[in-house]
Motif scaffolding. Sequence first.
Motif, PDB file in Angstrom:
ATOM      1  N   MET A 119       0.813  -1.211   0.000  1.00 13.70           N
ATOM      2  CA  MET A 119       0.000   0.000   0.000  1.00 13.70           C
ATOM      3  C   MET A 119       0.850   1.264   0.000  1.00 13.70           C
ATOM      4  SD  MET A 119      -3.404  -0.620   2.006  1.00 13.70           S
ATOM      5  CE  MET A 119      -4.051  -2.239   2.322  1.00 13.70           C
ATOM      6  N   ALA A 120       2.040   1.201   0.606  1.00 15.94           N
ATOM      7  CA  ALA A 120       2.838   2.417   0.754  1.00 15.94           C
ATOM      8  C   ALA A 120       3.578   2.763  -0.540  1.00 15.94           C
ATOM      9  CB  ALA A 120       3.822   2.261   1.903  1.00 15.94           C
ATOM     10  N   VAL A 121       4.089   1.762  -1.256  1.00 16.74           N
ATOM     11  CA  VAL A 121       4.828   2.068  -2.484  1.00 16.74           C
ATOM     12  C   VAL A 121       3.927   2.775  -3.499  1.00 16.74           C
ATOM     13  CG1 VAL A 121       5.993   1.011  -4.461  1.00 16.74           C
ATOM     14  CG2 VAL A 121       6.621   0.334  -2.142  1.00 16.74           C
ATOM     15  N   PRO A 122       2.670   2.278  -3.718  1.00 16.01           N
ATOM     16  CA  PRO A 122       1.785   3.047  -4.616  1.00 16.01           C
ATOM     17  C   PRO A 122       1.518   4.461  -4.100  1.00 16.01           C
ATOM     18  CG  PRO A 122       0.921   0.846  -4.266  1.00 16.01           C
ATOM     19  CD  PRO A 122       2.075   0.992  -3.340  1.00 16.01           C
ATOM     20  N   ALA A 123       1.399   4.626  -2.787  1.00  8.88           N
ATOM     21  CA  ALA A 123       1.169   5.962  -2.237  1.00  8.88           C
ATOM     22  C   ALA A 123       2.344   6.875  -2.580  1.00  8.88           C
ATOM     23  CB  ALA A 123       0.983   5.886  -0.728  1.00  8.88           C
ATOM     24  N   LEU A 124       3.564   6.339  -2.467  1.00  6.84           N
ATOM     25  CA  LEU A 124       4.752   7.151  -2.765  1.00  6.84           C
ATOM     26  C   LEU A 124       4.842   7.462  -4.256  1.00  6.84           C
ATOM     27  CD1 LEU A 124       7.351   5.457  -0.389  1.00  6.84           C
ATOM     28  CD2 LEU A 124       6.029   7.538  -0.047  1.00  6.84           C
ATOM     29  N   LEU A 144      -9.295  15.516 -11.862  1.00  4.60           N
ATOM     30  CA  LEU A 144      -8.569  14.543 -12.680  1.00  4.60           C
ATOM     31  C   LEU A 144      -7.315  14.049 -11.964  1.00  4.60           C
ATOM     32  CD1 LEU A 144      -8.908  15.883 -16.310  1.00  4.60           C
ATOM     33  CD2 LEU A 144      -9.973  13.887 -15.239  1.00  4.60           C
ATOM     34  N   ILE A 145      -6.619  14.981 -11.305  1.00  4.14           N
ATOM     35  CA  ILE A 145      -5.409  14.574 -10.586  1.00  4.14           C
ATOM     36  C   ILE A 145      -5.774  13.609  -9.460  1.00  4.14           C
ATOM     37  CG2 ILE A 145      -3.563  15.396  -9.080  1.00  4.14           C
ATOM     38  CD1 ILE A 145      -3.524  17.959 -10.759  1.00  4.14           C
ATOM     39  N   GLY A 146      -6.817  13.955  -8.713  1.00  7.31           N
ATOM     40  CA  GLY A 146      -7.264  13.077  -7.634  1.00  7.31           C
ATOM     41  C   GLY A 146      -7.689  11.723  -8.163  1.00  7.31           C
ATOM     42  N   ALA A 147      -8.464  11.739  -9.265  1.00  5.79           N
ATOM     43  CA  ALA A 147      -8.933  10.477  -9.827  1.00  5.79           C
ATOM     44  C   ALA A 147      -7.753   9.626 -10.279  1.00  5.79           C
ATOM     45  CB  ALA A 147      -9.880  10.747 -10.994  1.00  5.79           C
ATOM     46  N   GLY A 148      -6.749  10.295 -10.886  1.00  3.94           N
ATOM     47  CA  GLY A 148      -5.565   9.552 -11.312  1.00  3.94           C
ATOM     48  C   GLY A 148      -4.860   8.921 -10.128  1.00  3.94           C
ATOM     49  N   ALA A 149      -4.687   9.683  -9.060  1.00  6.00           N
ATOM     50  CA  ALA A 149      -4.005   9.149  -7.878  1.00  6.00           C
ATOM     51  C   ALA A 149      -4.817   8.014  -7.259  1.00  6.00           C
ATOM     52  CB  ALA A 149      -3.782  10.261  -6.852  1.00  6.00           C
ATOM     53  N   GLY A 150      -6.150   8.184  -7.194  1.00  9.61           N
ATOM     54  CA  GLY A 150      -6.995   7.145  -6.608  1.00  9.61           C
ATOM     55  C   GLY A 150      -6.886   5.847  -7.381  1.00  9.61           C
ATOM     56  N   ALA A 151      -7.030   5.950  -8.725  1.00 14.59           N
ATOM     57  CA  ALA A 151      -6.997   4.745  -9.554  1.00 14.59           C
ATOM     58  C   ALA A 151      -5.613   4.106  -9.537  1.00 14.59           C
ATOM     59  CB  ALA A 151      -7.397   5.087 -10.986  1.00 14.59           C
ATOM     60  N   LEU A 152      -4.564   4.938  -9.661  1.00 14.89           N
ATOM     61  CA  LEU A 152      -3.212   4.385  -9.722  1.00 14.89           C
ATOM     62  C   LEU A 152      -2.833   3.718  -8.392  1.00 14.89           C
ATOM     63  CD1 LEU A 152      -0.740   4.187 -11.582  1.00 14.89           C
ATOM     64  CD2 LEU A 152       0.171   6.197 -10.438  1.00 14.89           C
ATOM     65  N   GLY A 153      -3.186   4.362  -7.274  1.00 17.33           N
ATOM     66  CA  GLY A 153      -2.875   3.770  -5.962  1.00 17.33           C
ATOM     67  C   GLY A 153      -3.477   2.387  -5.833  1.00 17.33           C
TER      68      GLY A 153
END
Lengths: 219, 254
Positions: A119-124, A144-153
């Motif tokens: 969980m931490a590596v995707p967060a970083l 869009l930035i939030g959505a990208g971070a949410g999906a990528l994490g």
Amino acid sequence: MSARLLAERAPIAHIPDGVLAAPVLVTGAVVTAGAVLVGLRQLDYERIPQAAVLAAAFFVASLIAVPLGPSSVHLLLNGLMGLVLGWAAAPAILVALALQAVFFGFGGLLVLGVNTMNMAVPALVCAALFRAPLRRHPGRGAFLIGAGAGALGVLLTGVLIAVALAASGSALAPAAKIILLTYLPLALVEAVVTGAAVTFLGRVAPEILCPPEATGHDR
Amino acid sequence: MRVATTPLTPSTAGDWLATRDARLRILAAVAFALVTVGLERLPALLLALILAAAAAAAGGLTLGNALRRLAPLAGLLAILFATLPLMVPGTPWLELGPLSASREGLLEAMRIALKASAVVLAMLGLVGSLDPVTLGHALARLGLPDKLVHLFLFTVRYIDVLHGEYRRLRQALRARAFVPRSDAHTWRTLGWLVGMLLVRSLERARRVTAAMKCRGFAGHFYRLDQLAWHRGDTAAALGAGATLALLFLLGRPA
């Protein structure tokens, strides 16, 4: 805590003990220890309460069951953690996962390193990719930035879990694929939720997203 | 309405376990996990599960509680029981057309199920019955970095606060006739809820920090813990060591 919240935990985000091979466990422990140490070095005592609030929010948000089709999913929010905390996300995620393990029985003891790494590596990664654009124009494109971070994490977490399983024995490969598939719907949900949360924060409390590093103090 | 409980509720350990040193309980849980994941033979794994159940009982877990806490394992175990017999080569145990399920694969899935449940039960019984603050102090005494322990203690404190805040926000949503459905409106609303949770909680964190500074807080807690090693702890440590050694010998691959 109701039994309903505990009984359905989808997708599987906590690997229990007894599944993974020793080299995978050691890798997870080493990566987690490294990330946590860097995170702690960047976290001064002044900011510990703030990081703790976010670790607690991460813990509480993971109790929210979000309806999805006939079933429901639980939020990870590690993309959001990365956006808001940066490197400090690693120790915050470790603490939240340790509390979930010890008091709820999610996951296990020896796998804590691997589960934190997943969980931490995707967060970083989300922090590295999305913090700069968010800071440059807060508000604009925040969703869009939030959505990208949410999906990528979420997707990276699914990939790391699948890799940890597949690396522990070829017999686990089909299980790894099934678990990875269950992450796809969560990525969609988490993209919308994180996008909305980041938009909201950008409007209401932009200082949370772009911490005034120059001041650092309250006054 | 459901009675509001805080999410972090340790079970209440029996007298004997409650008087054991917290450090011993943490180390015993870790040692148990290390020995258990290395076991190969089923009888030894069953014994490990029985020992873990005893630890859970000593930690004050009721049967219903224990089963509820094991339930999250079910998803992964179901996947493993469905795939491992097909993937692990060995003597066929069940044949369905071109698919053949091996006994070895089934045994492997059973081993994983026993290991995972035993570790969870032992962890909940030995460590989950500690007060979270005592657990933080014990972790500090075991040499965890000071900042990490601070983060742990603050997080324990804020989980209750945030959970209360979360319930208030959920109630506010209910009062406005919000029913969670599987659509973008629900997800966006939950996103705003998460955002609001962060805004209010960080605001509170700022006030708490200010109030603490007002009272002379200089970034550090003084750990006022009373962890003391008793003679009973030495005896318990020896007993646990002997039991784990026996378990290890029983479980060695044949």
